[in-house]
Every structure is written in structure tokens, then in C-alpha cells.
Design a protein around this motif. Structure first.
Motif, short mmCIF file in Angstrom:
data_model
loop_
_atom_site.label_atom_id
_atom_site.label_comp_id
_atom_site.label_asym_id
_atom_site.label_seq_id
_atom_site.Cartn_x
_atom_site.Cartn_y
_atom_site.Cartn_z
N ALA A 119 17.29 21.88 1.61
CA ALA A 119 16.89 22.73 0.48
C ALA A 119 18.08 23.04 -0.42
CB ALA A 119 16.28 24.03 1.00
N HIS A 120 19.27 22.64 0.02
CA HIS A 120 20.51 22.74 -0.76
C HIS A 120 21.47 21.73 -0.14
CE1 HIS A 120 22.91 24.87 2.39
NE2 HIS A 120 21.69 25.13 2.82
N PHE A 121 22.41 21.23 -0.90
CA PHE A 121 23.23 20.12 -0.43
C PHE A 121 24.72 20.48 -0.41
CE2 PHE A 121 19.25 18.13 -1.34
CZ PHE A 121 19.15 17.07 -0.44
N GLY A 122 25.03 21.66 0.12
CA GLY A 122 26.42 22.00 0.37
C GLY A 122 27.20 22.53 -0.81
N GLY A 123 26.53 22.95 -1.85
CA GLY A 123 27.25 23.50 -2.99
C GLY A 123 27.47 22.48 -4.09
N ALA A 124 27.73 22.98 -5.29
CA ALA A 124 27.81 22.11 -6.46
C ALA A 124 29.11 21.33 -6.56
CB ALA A 124 27.60 22.94 -7.72
N ALA A 125 30.23 21.93 -6.15
CA ALA A 125 31.55 21.34 -6.44
C ALA A 125 31.71 19.92 -5.91
CB ALA A 125 32.64 22.26 -5.89
N PRO A 126 31.40 19.62 -4.63
CA PRO A 126 31.60 18.25 -4.15
C PRO A 126 30.79 17.21 -4.92
CG PRO A 126 31.25 19.76 -2.32
CD PRO A 126 30.92 20.51 -3.57
N TRP A 127 29.59 17.58 -5.34
CA TRP A 127 28.75 16.63 -6.07
C TRP A 127 29.26 16.42 -7.49
CZ3 TRP A 127 25.89 13.62 -3.37
CH2 TRP A 127 25.41 14.06 -2.13
N ARG A 128 29.76 17.45 -8.11
CA ARG A 128 30.33 17.29 -9.45
C ARG A 128 31.59 16.44 -9.40
NH1 ARG A 128 29.26 23.60 -10.94
NH2 ARG A 128 27.09 23.37 -11.64
N GLU A 129 32.39 16.65 -8.34
CA GLU A 129 33.59 15.83 -8.18
C GLU A 129 33.22 14.37 -7.96
OE1 GLU A 129 35.68 17.62 -4.97
OE2 GLU A 129 36.09 19.49 -6.05
N ARG A 130 32.20 14.12 -7.13
CA ARG A 130 31.77 12.74 -6.91
C ARG A 130 31.25 12.13 -8.20
NH1 ARG A 130 27.46 10.61 -2.33
NH2 ARG A 130 28.86 11.81 -0.97
N ALA A 131 30.46 12.88 -8.95
CA ALA A 131 29.92 12.37 -10.21
C ALA A 131 31.04 11.99 -11.17
CB ALA A 131 29.00 13.40 -10.85
N GLU A 132 32.04 12.85 -11.29
CA GLU A 132 33.16 12.56 -12.19
C GLU A 132 33.89 11.29 -11.78
OE1 GLU A 132 35.61 16.02 -12.21
OE2 GLU A 132 34.08 17.28 -13.17
N ARG A 133 34.15 11.12 -10.49
CA ARG A 133 34.88 9.94 -10.04
C ARG A 133 34.05 8.67 -10.21
NH1 ARG A 133 37.93 8.81 -4.20
NH2 ARG A 133 38.73 6.74 -4.82
N VAL A 134 32.74 8.76 -9.94
CA VAL A 134 31.88 7.59 -10.13
C VAL A 134 31.84 7.18 -11.60
CG1 VAL A 134 29.47 6.81 -10.07
CG2 VAL A 134 30.47 7.95 -8.07
N ARG A 135 31.77 8.15 -12.50
CA ARG A 135 31.79 7.83 -13.93
C ARG A 135 33.12 7.17 -14.34
NH1 ARG A 135 28.74 13.13 -14.40
NH2 ARG A 135 26.64 12.51 -15.07
N ARG A 136 34.17 7.56 -13.64
CA ARG A 136 35.51 7.06 -13.98
C ARG A 136 35.81 5.72 -13.31
NH1 ARG A 136 37.84 11.29 -12.37
NH2 ARG A 136 38.63 10.55 -10.37
N GLU A 137 35.40 5.55 -12.05
CA GLU A 137 35.83 4.39 -11.26
C GLU A 137 34.71 3.47 -10.82
OE1 GLU A 137 38.30 5.55 -8.00
OE2 GLU A 137 39.26 7.16 -9.13
N GLY A 138 33.46 3.87 -11.03
CA GLY A 138 32.36 3.05 -10.53
C GLY A 138 32.02 3.39 -9.09
#
Length: 373
Positions: A119-138
Motif C-alpha cells: 500500500a506504500h513502497f518505502g517512501g518517495a526519496a528512493p524512487w525519485r532518485e531511481r527515476a533521476e538516474r534512469v533518465r540520466r543513464e538508462g
């Protein structure tokens, strides 16, 4: 205006009850390869791909997306396929979509199964960090760790890892945005549809505690924990997932035993069970599970009609001991002696006079016993 739909695969009879299957982030509809074909025997199974995954267009989602946006795409797909109301099962992000539908669109769901999700996935910060890196590095760097995140050591499904590697980075990142913003913990008690939670005991991404949290909050929910399963349980332990889903969607096999008692009578079933040995136990389970739990419970034909068919088949094959039992069953199912006689007379034409002669003798004996009881 043409609406672009999520890529999907439909299996099973078009007239069967619809069942939508949702994927996990980074995978495709191939996640359900070991489960969907079996489920399609009794359901119209519709598997779908996340935007930018598998065959779905990447531009169906954008940065800042929410799980509600994904749920809207699923509803558009269901609408296009004529599925006004459907059962739903989803893994991880696909499970979150199911929870959203159950809270915000309960009228569309007949049942819900949430697998290896939260019902929640551990908070927003780790997912935002992953999204930023994926946008940057694939996605290459992330795909390298897919096996460790998805499966227990030594297990892999190369096709799913390949799907992860080839997903569209922008669409994947937008799905991460959706997970970052997702939290339905305070709405779980509102869910009213029959709900199954399935946890993999070895799942590091959504440990069993996440599924227990949902099960504790959703009224009447059922929780199943699968030993030896990690995050992508349908791919790793498909038979266990299939068993849990089949019981959830179609009811437990015990219902077959109840029908067997209703049709054949308690005395007959009690005798059969008393004679059961370890050698015959699986056969008795087979009869209750399939003959009585699936065939005799199918509402397409009435029990009266099923009795007439069964009488005819038993005469055709000369099974007169079984015929006696099913003459009694036919009476319980509402057939009159005259109707039973008419069925047996019909067998004289299509199964032969000698067979009908023996059948009439058996039926006459059973009906006479009924009169003296």
C-alpha cells in the motif's frame, strides 16, 4: 479520435468472466506466462503491459505520473474490450493499480488479488532518485541487479530481464514517479471486494509484512505466503500462484464435496470416504474437485439436465451399479419416475435395447426400494 490502448493479450473464451492481470515494474505480460494459460480455461484473461514496457507505447505516461493515471489506462482498456466488471490480479506496481481500482472504482471489480506488492513502497526519496538516474543513464545498470531484486539466488527468467533492459527509460522513470507518490494505507479499510494478498517469503522488495499490513486492514481479506518465492512469484512459483488464484476466483475444492453430498446423499458419500485408503485418496479428491467442484457446479445446465445426461452415459457404457446410484440422485434432483423412464426409453433407441432392458431393471429396483422406505 483514436485512443491508444495499453498493449495486451487476451486468452480464453470471449463469453467467460474477464480477469485482468497486471505486471510489475520493468517486466512485461510475459510475467504471467506460467499462470495465464491455465486461468484462461475458465476466464477471459487479459494481460497488459505498462507504458514503455513490452509492446505498450511510451507516450501513454509522462513525468509526474500517478498510479491513478495507470489505473485510468487499465479502465480504458477494459472499456474497449467490453469488460464492464472484472476480476483483477496484479504484481507489485500492477498490484498497486488493483488497490487503487478497489478504492476509487469498486463498482468495476468483482474481486482483487494483490501479489508481492504494497500500500506504500518505502517512501518517495528512493524512487525519485531511481527515476533521476534512469533518465540520466538508462536502464542497463538497473537490469544488472534484476535477478537479485526479483528472484531467489540461482533462479532467473532471462526474458523478463531482457524486458527490463529494453524498457523505455522515460516511461520507466514515470512509473517510478507513480510509486513515489503512492500511499493508500489510510484508505484500505474502504475496500469491499473479495481480496487476496499473496506474499513471497523471500521477497526483499515488498516483504510479507507489507502484505500483512493490507490483509489486516481490508475487511475479510485472505493472506497467502509462498515459501521459496521472491518478488516475481508468478514467474518463480507459477503452480503455487495458480493454486492461490484459482481458489480465490473459483472457490475452494471443498464446495465440490458439498455438491456431491447434495446430489448423492450423505450416506453414499460417508461410505465412500470410510472406504478411502491412501491408495484411493487422490482419486476421491479428483472426483470431488473436478466432477463435483467444476462440472456439477457449472450453472450452464441444471442439475435435472445433468442427471438425464448422466443416466444416458451410464446406460451407454453398461455401468449399472453407478446407474442405480444416479437414479437415486436423479430423484433428489427433481426427476419423476416417469421422466426417468422416458430417459431410459430414449436410450433404447440410441444405446440399444439390451442396454435399456438392463437399465430399466436397475431403475425399477431402485424406485421400488424408494417406495418401501
Amino acid at each position: 479520435m483514436t485512443v491508444t490502448l495499453l498493449n495486451h493479450l487476451a486468452e480464453g473464451p470471449a463469453s467467460a468472466p474477464p480477469l485482468l492481470l497486471g505486471p510489475s515494474l520493468g517486466t512485461s505480460l510475459a510475467l504471467w506466462d506460467g499462470v495465464a494459460p491455465e486461468l484462461s480455461a475458465g476466464h477471459r484473461v487479459i494481460r497488459w503491459d505498462l507504458p514503455g514496457h513490452g509492446g505498450s507505447a511510451a507516450d501513454l505516461i509522462a513525468a509526474g505520473a500517478t498510479v491513478g493515471d495507470l489505473a485510468g489506462l487499465v479502465l480504458a482498456l477494459a472499456d474497449a474490450l467490453g469488460a464492464d466488471r472484472f476480476a483483477y490480479a496484479g504484481v507489485s506496481l500492477g498490484g498497486a493499480v488493483g488497490l487503487h481500482l478497489a478504492v476509487h472504482h469498486p463498482e468495476r471489480l468483482s474481486s482483487l488479488a494483490v501479489l508481492c506488492s504494497s500500500a506504500h513502497f518505502g517512501g518517495a526519496a528512493p524512487w525519485r532518485e531511481r527515476a533521476e538516474r534512469v533518465r540520466r543513464e538508462g536502464l542497463g545498470w538497473l537490469a544488472e541487479t534484476a535477478d537479485a531484486r526479483w528472484f531467489t539466488p540461482g533462479f532467473s527468467v532471462p526474458e523478463l530481464v531482457r524486458d527490463h533492459r529494453t524498457a523505455d527509460p522515460e516511461a520507466y522513470a514515470a512509473c517510478c514517479d507513480a510509486l513515489a507518490a503512492f500511499d493508500l494505507r489510510d484508505r484500505l479499510a474502504e475496500i469491499t471486494v473479495p481480496t487476496l494478498l499473496v506474499a513471497g517469503r523471500e521477497d526483499p522488495a515488498t516483504p510479507p509484512a507489507h502484505l500483512r499490513e493490507i490483509a489486516d486492514a481490508v475487511p475479510g481479506a485472505t493472506l497467502v505466503e509462498l515459501p521459496g518465492a521472491s518478488h516475481l512469484a508468478p514467474a518463480q512459483v507459477p503452480r503455487a500462484v495458480l493454486g492461490a488464484l484459482a481458489a480465490h476466483l473459483d472457490g475452494p475444492p471443498a464446495s465440490g464435496l458439498a455438491v456431491r453430498r447434495e446430489v448423492l446423499g450423505d450416506a453414499h458419500v460417508d461410505r465412500a470416504q470410510a472406504r478411502q485408503t491412501p491408495f484411493t485418496a487422490r482419486f476421491q479428491d479428483f472426483i470431488s474437485r473436478y466432477a463435483w467442484g467444476e462440472i456439477w457446479t457449472d450453472p450452464t445446465l441444471s442439475r435435472r439436465e445433468r442427471s438425464m445426461i448422466t443416466l444416458t452415459a451410464l446406460v451407454a457404457h453398461g455401468h449399472y451399479d453407478e446407474l442405480a446410484m444416479h437414479v437415486r440422485a436423479a430423484r433428489r434432483n427433481g426427476l419423476t419416475p416417469e421422466e426417468i423412464g422416458a430417459v431410459l426409453l430414449q436410450t433404447a433407441v440410441y444405446c440399444g435395447v439390451p442396454a435399456a432392458n438392463s437399465a430399466f431393471a436397475t431403475a425399477q429396483r431402485v424406485l421400488a426400494e424408494e417406495e418401501t422406505d
